[in-house]
Design a protein around this motif. Structure first.
Motif, short mmCIF file in Angstrom:
data_model
loop_
_atom_site.label_atom_id
_atom_site.label_comp_id
_atom_site.label_asym_id
_atom_site.label_seq_id
_atom_site.Cartn_x
_atom_site.Cartn_y
_atom_site.Cartn_z
N GLY A 16 0.78 -1.23 0.00
CA GLY A 16 0.00 0.00 0.00
C GLY A 16 0.81 1.29 0.00
N THR A 17 2.14 1.17 -0.08
CA THR A 17 2.95 2.39 -0.05
C THR A 17 3.09 3.03 -1.43
N GLY A 18 2.97 2.22 -2.49
CA GLY A 18 3.11 2.74 -3.84
C GLY A 18 4.53 2.69 -4.37
N TYR A 19 5.46 2.28 -3.52
CA TYR A 19 6.85 2.17 -3.97
C TYR A 19 7.60 1.12 -3.16
N PHE A 20 8.74 0.71 -3.70
CA PHE A 20 9.62 -0.22 -2.99
C PHE A 20 10.84 0.52 -2.49
N GLN A 21 11.30 0.20 -1.28
CA GLN A 21 12.58 0.70 -0.79
C GLN A 21 13.66 -0.20 -1.38
#
Length: 41
Positions: A16-21
């Motif tokens: 649900g963050t919209g991006y990957f670290q």
């Protein structure tokens, strides 16, 4: 943490963050949800 007014179904890939670290630093837009953080039906 719940965002008000949005669909609560989160993208499974980015949680649900919209991006990957990225391991080496920085972040990359989730290609599954296009950065929205929501599941595509």
């Amino acid at each position: 943490m719940k965002v008000q007014g949005l669909d609560t179904k989160k993208c499974d890939y980015c949680s649900g963050t919209g991006y990957f670290q990225l391991v080496l630093g920085g972040s990359e837009t989730c290609s599954c949800c296009g950065g929205s953080g929501k599941k595509k039906d």
